[in-house]
Design an enzyme around this catalytic site. Structure first.
Site, mmCIF file in Angstrom:
data_model
loop_
_atom_site.group_PDB
_atom_site.id
_atom_site.type_symbol
_atom_site.label_atom_id
_atom_site.label_comp_id
_atom_site.label_asym_id
_atom_site.label_seq_id
_atom_site.Cartn_x
_atom_site.Cartn_y
_atom_site.Cartn_z
ATOM 1 N N PHE B 28 0.860 -1.189 0.000
ATOM 2 C CA PHE B 28 0.000 0.000 0.000
ATOM 3 C C PHE B 28 0.893 1.234 0.000
ATOM 4 O O PHE B 28 0.825 2.092 0.874
ATOM 5 C CB PHE B 28 -0.953 0.008 1.199
ATOM 6 N N LEU B 29 1.727 1.262 -1.032
ATOM 7 C CA LEU B 29 2.859 2.193 -1.063
ATOM 8 C C LEU B 29 2.437 3.642 -1.252
ATOM 9 O O LEU B 29 1.475 3.941 -1.952
ATOM 10 C CB LEU B 29 3.805 1.769 -2.193
ATOM 11 N N HIS B 30 3.179 4.533 -0.596
ATOM 12 C CA HIS B 30 2.971 5.974 -0.740
ATOM 13 C C HIS B 30 4.315 6.621 -1.067
ATOM 14 O O HIS B 30 5.338 5.923 -1.206
ATOM 15 C CB HIS B 30 2.332 6.554 0.523
ATOM 16 N N GLY B 32 6.342 8.171 0.638
ATOM 17 C CA GLY B 32 7.399 7.891 1.615
ATOM 18 C C GLY B 32 8.176 6.644 1.222
ATOM 19 O O GLY B 32 9.417 6.634 1.232
ATOM 20 N N HIS B 33 7.441 5.590 0.854
ATOM 21 C CA HIS B 33 8.119 4.371 0.372
ATOM 22 C C HIS B 33 8.977 4.672 -0.858
ATOM 23 O O HIS B 33 10.102 4.186 -0.984
ATOM 24 C CB HIS B 33 7.092 3.303 -0.009
ATOM 25 N N ALA B 145 12.702 6.836 8.638
ATOM 26 C CA ALA B 145 12.909 7.473 9.936
ATOM 27 C C ALA B 145 11.616 7.564 10.740
ATOM 28 O O ALA B 145 11.660 7.705 11.965
ATOM 29 C CB ALA B 145 13.505 8.873 9.739
ATOM 30 N N LYS B 146 10.464 7.492 10.077
ATOM 31 C CA LYS B 146 9.204 7.615 10.824
ATOM 32 C C LYS B 146 9.087 6.543 11.896
ATOM 33 O O LYS B 146 8.612 6.803 12.993
ATOM 34 C CB LYS B 146 7.996 7.539 9.886
ATOM 35 N N SER B 182 1.773 7.621 5.879
ATOM 36 C CA SER B 182 1.629 6.289 6.463
ATOM 37 C C SER B 182 0.489 5.593 5.750
ATOM 38 O O SER B 182 -0.519 6.222 5.423
ATOM 39 C CB SER B 182 1.310 6.398 7.958
ATOM 40 N N SER B 183 0.659 4.289 5.514
ATOM 41 C CA SER B 183 -0.431 3.531 4.891
ATOM 42 C C SER B 183 -1.673 3.577 5.761
ATOM 43 O O SER B 183 -2.791 3.442 5.273
ATOM 44 C CB SER B 183 -0.008 2.076 4.672
#
EC number: 6.3.2.1
Lengths: 291, 291
Positions: B28-30, B32-33, B145-146, B182-183
């Site tokens: 469920f990539l965003h 950030g990924h 880092a999250k 975040s997913s």
């Protein structure tokens, strides 16, 4: 022969070696270890040996402090055997300050037999071997058949964690009277040493009964048990007739299992294993039936 | 782009890739990924991504079944990003029948904060990442880092087990209003989504107070806590001002620690982290002070 101490030195020395057969030991080497070194040399460019008396695989009240050590002799012996790399880490090299990661093995394979008599033992073994493999990245991991449950547990760790190493089992080495070689044999007094071959004789009887057609596992256990119990200096811990992969105790020894499951090939129909104390020494031995 | 499922396929596909930067994900990539994918590409010949919603890192009552999944979209996005290898294992590929080995992390780094709210979570994370690393043998492991505590725990696992991989941390990616990607943001209702940037605002206030000289950690915690508590839709779990390596709560933020210990360089003087629930979504965020 490179002799190294820190992880960094070990990793660097290993890097130049091509394919590596690796024999982890706790030192105080005997001919059984040397036979594993020989096995490790076959089909690999180089042989690496570690010497580390791993504190985390000893329980409270066990023989960690007393465990025999003779590093100078070990190094001389390994040099003569043509070993390429010997890693002799300190405890702090394996478990640096703040180290918090453990490899644990759930379920019966690590909690029965030696795991029942030595709680936490196999977590210590699994953790240290994972670290040794992580640092050395050997091609083959060579283990001795005498520690049969250790082989089963580490086979599981290697498979479960996807470690890229071939597990190779070398045969048990024996004294002329049949006693399995072990660094702990040095604990035996003269009368205990004379009594200890009863373990091998009891297992040989199991082999003979199996050859003669005995398949009832309970009967097999009692045959072995009675032979060991007839020796007054032996204090029997357990006799097991178990599935070689799951270590579940068998009711019946089924010769056909390994024919059905190709992964089982060569691992036999039953593992007959035992542990007994002779004075200060706790000794193990085993035999595989139908391999 | 190779898309593979079994361990054997993954190992084989990886073998032809030279140096590999690896990004483990739950899909469920965003963006950030994708920023981590970009980081993974720098200095490596190839990029590998895994997509695996790992059941062992979810506790009972957590959102394992509900966790959002969209494999087709994920694969299209990774293909556009130039990823070389995507590993999409089934649960049985990672945890085959009879798998019994777990990697556990003892001590405070895995039992405080997320570890306290989610018992067993980091054992699941440590185990699955050790398996992924074992099979793929990447050159670099890229983490976001999250999930700051995850970084700390996995840094410890990599170091403790001697795994031969470089840990690389990519920055937190944010929505324009500051919410960390975040997913799980998909769980937010519209009012919750509007409220959620309070987490970033509270952390920005911590940065501002630090820049203005605030070093009292208890005061820092209460500044952040009060800001989050002012938002009625936020149910605060914890606010932590901790040592970035040990995750021990600080009394005082000491800027000089990292100057003394070269290993600490760049990891900052304090990790300010928090977790809060907005309806169904449990969200994390953090900031490092004095890096």
């Amino acid at each position: 022969m490179h002799v190294v101490r820190s992880r960094e030195q070990a990793r660097r020395a290993r890097a130049g070696l091509g394919s590596v057969g690796f024999v982890p030991t706790m030192g105080f080497l005997h001919d059984g270890h040397l036979s594993l070194v020989e096995v490790a040399g076959r089909g690999h460019d180089a042989v690496a040996v570690s010497i580390f008396v791993n504190p985390t695989q000893f329980g409270p009240g066990e023989d960690f402090a007393a465990y025999p050590r003779d590093l100078d002799r070990d190094l001389a012996v390994l040099e003569s055997a043509g070993v390429d790399l010997v890693w002799v880490p300190d405890v702090a090299d394996i478990y640096p300050r703040g180290a918090a990661t453990r490899v644990t093995v759930d379920g019966p394979i690590a909690s029965v037999l030696e795991g029942a008599s030595r709680p936490g033992h196999f977590d210590g073994v699994a953790t240290v071997v994972t670290i040794l493999l992580g640092v050395l990245a050997p091609t083959g991991l060579v283990l001795g058949a005498k520690d049969a449950q250790q082989v089963t547990v580490l086979r599981s760790v290697v498979r479960d964690l996807g470690l890229d190493v071939e597990l190779i089992v070398g045969p048990t080495w024996r004294e002329p009277d049949g006693l399995a070689m072990s660094s702990r044999n040095i604990y035996l007094t003269e009368p205990e040493r004379a009594a200890a071959p009863v373990l091998r004789r009891a297992l040989a009887e199991a082999e003979a009964r199996y050859a003669a057609g005995l398949r009832d596992a309970a009967l097999m256990r009692s045959v072995v048990r009675e032979l060991v119990r007839a020796e007054p200096l032996a204090e029997l811990d357990y006799v097991s007739v178990a599935d070689p992969d799951t270590l579940a105790e068998l009711e019946w020894i089924d010769d056909t299992t390994q024919l059905v499951d190709p992964e089982r090939k060569g691992r036999g129909a039953a593992l007959v294993s035992l542990a007994a104390r002779f004075g200060r020494a706790r000794l193990l031995d085993n035999v595989t039936l139908g391999a």
